[in-house]
Write a protein that holds these residues in place. Structure first.
Motif, short mmCIF file in Angstrom:
data_model
loop_
_atom_site.label_atom_id
_atom_site.label_comp_id
_atom_site.label_asym_id
_atom_site.label_seq_id
_atom_site.Cartn_x
_atom_site.Cartn_y
_atom_site.Cartn_z
N ARG A 293 -2.22 0.25 1.88
CA ARG A 293 -2.76 -0.54 0.77
C ARG A 293 -3.93 -1.36 1.31
O ARG A 293 -3.79 -2.10 2.28
N ILE A 294 -5.09 -1.23 0.66
CA ILE A 294 -6.28 -1.99 1.01
C ILE A 294 -6.53 -2.97 -0.13
O ILE A 294 -6.62 -2.56 -1.29
N THR A 295 -6.61 -4.25 0.18
CA THR A 295 -6.81 -5.29 -0.85
C THR A 295 -8.10 -6.03 -0.58
O THR A 295 -8.34 -6.49 0.53
N CYS B 102 -5.37 4.08 0.67
CA CYS B 102 -6.27 4.82 1.55
C CYS B 102 -5.42 5.56 2.57
O CYS B 102 -4.57 4.95 3.23
N ALA B 103 -5.64 6.86 2.68
CA ALA B 103 -4.90 7.67 3.65
C ALA B 103 -5.37 7.34 5.06
O ALA B 103 -6.51 6.94 5.28
N ASN C 44 -11.77 7.44 5.36
CA ASN C 44 -12.44 6.16 5.57
C ASN C 44 -12.34 5.29 4.32
O ASN C 44 -12.12 5.80 3.22
N ILE C 45 -12.47 4.00 4.51
CA ILE C 45 -12.30 3.04 3.42
C ILE C 45 -13.31 3.29 2.29
O ILE C 45 -12.95 3.23 1.12
N ASP D 263 -1.77 -1.78 6.45
CA ASP D 263 -2.37 -2.33 5.24
C ASP D 263 -3.47 -3.28 5.67
O ASP D 263 -3.35 -3.94 6.72
N LEU D 264 -4.55 -3.35 4.88
CA LEU D 264 -5.69 -4.21 5.23
C LEU D 264 -6.03 -5.17 4.11
O LEU D 264 -5.88 -4.84 2.93
#
Length: 111
Positions: free
Chosen positions: A6-8, A18-19, A23-24, A87-88
């Motif tokens: 999970r990218i927040t 994002c797998a 890349n993001i 997660d980021l």
């Protein structure tokens, strides 16, 4: 099945998956998010600069002109060249329109 994270985005609270091998920037584009401007998609133009506030990631090659070593230490990276490992929490840092106009790039499909 590829592992996803999970990218927040910190300021808007928007999040997306994002797998691990994606890349993001690509994940943002697939979900229709316009968090940062897009240029070369290869780490050379510096348009898609973000700051990683929290989490672990792996970096691909980035232009040292746009991401100095001290910036990298602060988590300032190019979205097109980082891959999540946890997660980021990120902060998008769109450049002012005037800067983008002065740095116009052209991309061409190779045949």
């Amino acid at each position: 099945m590829a592992q996803t994270y999970r990218i927040t985005e910190q300021s808007t609270g928007q999040s997306f998956e994002c797998a691990r091998d994606q890349n993001i920037l690509k994940a943002m584009e697939q979900r229709g998010l316009n968090c940062v401007p897009v240029g070369c998609r290869g780490g050379g133009c510096g348009f898609c600069k973000i700051t990683v506030i929290n989490g672990d990631y792996e970096c691909g090659k980035m232009s040292k002109v746009h991401v100095l070593p001290e910036c990298l230490e602060r988590g300032e990276v190019l979205a097109c060249r980082i891959y999540p490992r946890t997660d980021l929490i990120i902060e998008c840092r769109p450049q002012p329109a005037a800067e983008l106009t002065n740095k116009q790039t052209t991309t061409r499909a190779l045949r």
